[in-house]
Scaffold this motif. Sequence first.
Motif, PDB file in Angstrom:
ATOM      1  N   VAL B 130      -4.720 -27.588  58.995  1.00  0.00           N
ATOM      2  CA  VAL B 130      -6.151 -27.311  59.026  1.00  0.00           C
ATOM      3  C   VAL B 130      -6.648 -26.940  57.630  1.00  0.00           C
ATOM      4  O   VAL B 130      -7.729 -27.352  57.209  1.00  0.00           O
ATOM      5  CB  VAL B 130      -6.446 -26.189  60.042  1.00  0.00           C
ATOM      6  CG1 VAL B 130      -7.904 -25.801  59.996  1.00  0.00           C
ATOM      7  CG2 VAL B 130      -6.067 -26.632  61.422  1.00  0.00           C
ATOM      8  N   PHE B 133      -7.337 -29.963  55.671  1.00  0.00           N
ATOM      9  CA  PHE B 133      -8.621 -30.586  56.007  1.00  0.00           C
ATOM     10  C   PHE B 133      -9.791 -29.780  55.457  1.00  0.00           C
ATOM     11  O   PHE B 133     -10.818 -30.340  55.083  1.00  0.00           O
ATOM     12  CB  PHE B 133      -8.746 -30.773  57.514  1.00  0.00           C
ATOM     13  CG  PHE B 133      -8.010 -31.976  58.007  1.00  0.00           C
ATOM     14  CD1 PHE B 133      -8.420 -33.238  57.634  1.00  0.00           C
ATOM     15  CD2 PHE B 133      -6.893 -31.857  58.801  1.00  0.00           C
ATOM     16  CE1 PHE B 133      -7.731 -34.353  58.054  1.00  0.00           C
ATOM     17  CE2 PHE B 133      -6.202 -32.968  59.223  1.00  0.00           C
ATOM     18  CZ  PHE B 133      -6.621 -34.218  58.852  1.00  0.00           C
ATOM     19  N   LEU B 134      -9.606 -28.448  55.411  1.00  0.00           N
ATOM     20  CA  LEU B 134     -10.627 -27.594  54.810  1.00  0.00           C
ATOM     21  C   LEU B 134     -10.819 -27.968  53.338  1.00  0.00           C
ATOM     22  O   LEU B 134     -11.948 -28.101  52.852  1.00  0.00           O
ATOM     23  CB  LEU B 134     -10.164 -26.148  54.941  1.00  0.00           C
ATOM     24  CG  LEU B 134     -11.158 -25.027  55.139  1.00  0.00           C
ATOM     25  CD1 LEU B 134     -12.129 -25.354  56.220  1.00  0.00           C
ATOM     26  CD2 LEU B 134     -10.415 -23.754  55.471  1.00  0.00           C
ATOM     27  N   LEU B 136     -10.077 -30.894  51.968  1.00  0.00           N
ATOM     28  CA  LEU B 136     -10.669 -32.235  51.860  1.00  0.00           C
ATOM     29  C   LEU B 136     -12.175 -32.165  52.111  1.00  0.00           C
ATOM     30  O   LEU B 136     -12.959 -32.805  51.406  1.00  0.00           O
ATOM     31  CB  LEU B 136      -9.994 -33.188  52.855  1.00  0.00           C
ATOM     32  CG  LEU B 136      -8.519 -33.453  52.588  1.00  0.00           C
ATOM     33  CD1 LEU B 136      -7.953 -34.434  53.602  1.00  0.00           C
ATOM     34  CD2 LEU B 136      -8.298 -33.986  51.184  1.00  0.00           C
ATOM     35  N   GLY B 137     -12.582 -31.364  53.109  1.00  0.00           N
ATOM     36  CA  GLY B 137     -14.005 -31.215  53.379  1.00  0.00           C
ATOM     37  C   GLY B 137     -14.731 -30.599  52.200  1.00  0.00           C
ATOM     38  O   GLY B 137     -15.811 -31.059  51.809  1.00  0.00           O
ATOM     39  N   TYR B 138     -14.114 -29.559  51.591  1.00  0.00           N
ATOM     40  CA  TYR B 138     -14.750 -28.897  50.450  1.00  0.00           C
ATOM     41  C   TYR B 138     -14.886 -29.861  49.282  1.00  0.00           C
ATOM     42  O   TYR B 138     -15.926 -29.921  48.632  1.00  0.00           O
ATOM     43  CB  TYR B 138     -13.921 -27.671  50.047  1.00  0.00           C
ATOM     44  CG  TYR B 138     -14.500 -26.918  48.873  1.00  0.00           C
ATOM     45  CD1 TYR B 138     -15.490 -25.966  49.062  1.00  0.00           C
ATOM     46  CD2 TYR B 138     -14.079 -27.174  47.577  1.00  0.00           C
ATOM     47  CE1 TYR B 138     -16.031 -25.283  48.001  1.00  0.00           C
ATOM     48  CE2 TYR B 138     -14.613 -26.501  46.502  1.00  0.00           C
ATOM     49  CZ  TYR B 138     -15.588 -25.555  46.716  1.00  0.00           C
ATOM     50  OH  TYR B 138     -16.132 -24.896  45.655  1.00  0.00           O
ATOM     51  N   ALA B 140     -14.977 -33.157  49.355  1.00  0.00           N
ATOM     52  CA  ALA B 140     -15.975 -34.197  49.656  1.00  0.00           C
ATOM     53  C   ALA B 140     -17.391 -33.629  49.518  1.00  0.00           C
ATOM     54  O   ALA B 140     -18.270 -34.258  48.922  1.00  0.00           O
ATOM     55  CB  ALA B 140     -15.751 -34.733  51.066  1.00  0.00           C
ATOM     56  N   LEU B 141     -17.601 -32.403  50.039  1.00  0.00           N
ATOM     57  CA  LEU B 141     -18.942 -31.819  49.995  1.00  0.00           C
ATOM     58  C   LEU B 141     -19.350 -31.491  48.560  1.00  0.00           C
ATOM     59  O   LEU B 141     -20.488 -31.762  48.150  1.00  0.00           O
ATOM     60  CB  LEU B 141     -18.975 -30.559  50.868  1.00  0.00           C
ATOM     61  CG  LEU B 141     -20.347 -29.949  51.124  1.00  0.00           C
ATOM     62  CD1 LEU B 141     -21.226 -30.944  51.848  1.00  0.00           C
ATOM     63  CD2 LEU B 141     -20.222 -28.684  51.944  1.00  0.00           C
ATOM     64  N   ARG B 153     -24.607 -24.294  45.476  1.00  0.00           N
ATOM     65  CA  ARG B 153     -24.382 -23.210  46.437  1.00  0.00           C
ATOM     66  C   ARG B 153     -24.058 -23.758  47.820  1.00  0.00           C
ATOM     67  O   ARG B 153     -23.546 -23.032  48.668  1.00  0.00           O
ATOM     68  CB  ARG B 153     -25.612 -22.305  46.506  1.00  0.00           C
ATOM     69  CG  ARG B 153     -25.550 -21.232  45.423  1.00  0.00           C
ATOM     70  CD  ARG B 153     -26.587 -20.186  45.618  1.00  0.00           C
ATOM     71  NE  ARG B 153     -27.904 -20.755  45.483  1.00  0.00           N
ATOM     72  CZ  ARG B 153     -28.949 -20.312  46.172  1.00  0.00           C
ATOM     73  NH1 ARG B 153     -28.816 -19.340  47.014  1.00  0.00           N
ATOM     74  NH2 ARG B 153     -30.119 -20.878  46.002  1.00  0.00           N
ATOM     75  N   ILE B 154     -24.324 -25.049  48.049  1.00  0.00           N
ATOM     76  CA  ILE B 154     -24.029 -25.618  49.367  1.00  0.00           C
ATOM     77  C   ILE B 154     -22.515 -25.665  49.621  1.00  0.00           C
ATOM     78  O   ILE B 154     -22.046 -25.150  50.638  1.00  0.00           O
ATOM     79  CB  ILE B 154     -24.708 -26.992  49.511  1.00  0.00           C
ATOM     80  CG1 ILE B 154     -26.225 -26.768  49.613  1.00  0.00           C
ATOM     81  CG2 ILE B 154     -24.211 -27.731  50.718  1.00  0.00           C
ATOM     82  CD1 ILE B 154     -27.031 -28.025  49.595  1.00  0.00           C
ATOM     83  N   ILE B 157     -21.210 -22.119  50.226  1.00  0.00           N
ATOM     84  CA  ILE B 157     -21.390 -21.582  51.580  1.00  0.00           C
ATOM     85  C   ILE B 157     -20.269 -22.082  52.494  1.00  0.00           C
ATOM     86  O   ILE B 157     -19.681 -21.327  53.263  1.00  0.00           O
ATOM     87  CB  ILE B 157     -22.775 -21.981  52.133  1.00  0.00           C
ATOM     88  CG1 ILE B 157     -23.864 -21.244  51.363  1.00  0.00           C
ATOM     89  CG2 ILE B 157     -22.881 -21.660  53.611  1.00  0.00           C
ATOM     90  CD1 ILE B 157     -25.249 -21.775  51.622  1.00  0.00           C
ATOM     91  N   PHE B 158     -19.945 -23.375  52.336  1.00  0.00           N
ATOM     92  CA  PHE B 158     -18.841 -23.930  53.137  1.00  0.00           C
ATOM     93  C   PHE B 158     -17.528 -23.225  52.781  1.00  0.00           C
ATOM     94  O   PHE B 158     -16.711 -22.936  53.662  1.00  0.00           O
ATOM     95  CB  PHE B 158     -18.730 -25.436  52.903  1.00  0.00           C
ATOM     96  CG  PHE B 158     -17.612 -26.075  53.686  1.00  0.00           C
ATOM     97  CD1 PHE B 158     -17.706 -26.233  55.049  1.00  0.00           C
ATOM     98  CD2 PHE B 158     -16.467 -26.511  53.040  1.00  0.00           C
ATOM     99  CE1 PHE B 158     -16.680 -26.815  55.768  1.00  0.00           C
ATOM    100  CE2 PHE B 158     -15.437 -27.094  53.750  1.00  0.00           C
ATOM    101  CZ  PHE B 158     -15.551 -27.237  55.117  1.00  0.00           C
ATOM    102  N   PHE B 161     -17.482 -19.887  54.426  1.00  0.00           N
ATOM    103  CA  PHE B 161     -17.351 -20.107  55.871  1.00  0.00           C
ATOM    104  C   PHE B 161     -15.901 -20.426  56.213  1.00  0.00           C
ATOM    105  O   PHE B 161     -15.382 -19.997  57.237  1.00  0.00           O
ATOM    106  CB  PHE B 161     -18.267 -21.267  56.270  1.00  0.00           C
ATOM    107  CG  PHE B 161     -18.741 -21.217  57.686  1.00  0.00           C
ATOM    108  CD1 PHE B 161     -19.681 -20.275  58.080  1.00  0.00           C
ATOM    109  CD2 PHE B 161     -18.264 -22.107  58.626  1.00  0.00           C
ATOM    110  CE1 PHE B 161     -20.124 -20.230  59.382  1.00  0.00           C
ATOM    111  CE2 PHE B 161     -18.712 -22.060  59.928  1.00  0.00           C
ATOM    112  CZ  PHE B 161     -19.636 -21.115  60.310  1.00  0.00           C
ATOM    113  N   GLY B 162     -15.244 -21.192  55.327  1.00  0.00           N
ATOM    114  CA  GLY B 162     -13.861 -21.588  55.600  1.00  0.00           C
ATOM    115  C   GLY B 162     -12.859 -20.473  55.383  1.00  0.00           C
ATOM    116  O   GLY B 162     -11.726 -20.566  55.859  1.00  0.00           O
TER     117      GLY B 162
END
Lengths: 194, 251
Positions: B130, B133-134, B136-138, B140-141, B153-154, B157-158, B161-162
């Motif tokens: 997990v 994937f966190l 990879l998401g970060y 990509a974002l 800052r977007i 925030i992720f 959150f993670g």
Amino acid sequence: MPVLFFVAVAVLFPFAVGPDAPLLARTGGGVLWIAALLAAILPIDRLVAPDIDNGVFDQLTLRGVSEELVLVVRLLAHWLSFGPLLLIAALPAAALFDLPAETLRTLLLGLALGTPGLAAIGLVIAALTATVRGGAALGGLLLIPLAVPVLIFGAGALARPDSAGLALCGAISLALCAVAPFAGAGAVRAARES
Amino acid sequence: MHGFANPKRFLSFARPLTPWLLALGLALAGGALFWGLTRVPAERLQGETVRILFLHVPAAWLGMAGWMTIAGASLAEIVWRHPLAAIAGRAAAVPGAFFTALCLVTGSLWGRPAWGTWWEWDGRLTSMLVLLFLYLGYIALSQATAREGASSRIPAIFGLFGVINVPVIHFSVTWWYSIHQPPSFSLGKSAMATAFQVPLLASTMGFTCLFAAVVLMRMRALLAETQAEARLRRRAREADGDAGQLREAGA
């Protein structure tokens, strides 16, 4: 619309694994959880981005309404748009999978507790990807890590009904609902700056 | 901390620090791996397979430390609007994801002879996946927001959150204990022989130095990228201004 998607998954799943009743009864609850999860993030590109583009957030901020409050209402509306209907749709889906009554009870309780958390995840992802083109595809990637705890406890309660899975699922769901408006409001304000 | 808000001051210490960290990391990690792979005796029960530990443990530590770096950078970005925080978060994400993947791969290779399976859906393995994937998401974002010129800052925030996920990793051992052994390396008491401990500590410190060196290099590259972009934009504006003056003079 998310509910139709949920029903479509429930109808298509037996075609994918074959009409084996014991297998369907054992795996059906988990499949319905996955369908609920995907139904919750189906409308993410329409949750926040249009309001940012139309200036709705700016108008409300000028009137002294904070982004957090707007997003709390948004969260409630998003949950209402799929949560209760999903619980109703779970009844015919359970009949298709021949789920036992005990499993159905745990599934319905778990979905009732977990869908607010899923709605919160959808709202946060919608706010984070609002300024990014192709945000929906990115949303799928962001969803995986965030949705794992809800899914583990919600679907885990189906396999072990006596464990604390349902309570933990409710706890995670509550925590997500509490954090989501603040995270989303931060993202909306950040989107205003760019 | 705000002393480093000026990129020039940051570069003045990052530039000389990078080769030192790199050299120290290569020496420590290389020496520890050589010592661990050739000199340390084979373990009584696990045999030769135990040697993968010297790569697996640093990778696991850096996978989590990388995410804590992102969390700290995200906090600095949101609370203090520190100008280098977004760059630090982006710089730490890719090496962190690499070490998390390395931890999963080495663990899987070790698990095949030790447990008889490549993969087990146990708490620690699952939460490491997990975490990947966190990451990879970060990544990509943060890349998408940087490309679109949206606020940094977007992804921050992720990132915050993670962070909720990291304690889950830590406590998952006690939550879903299955066949993964409990941690044998904790403060105070240790179930490990000194012959293993010394190269393990050395390799952990060495890889940490390498990680820090890579993060500093990536930060400098990202800074140089934004500076080059700003310079190009300025030059384009100046060229525009010149052209405007020429037109006015002609008229």
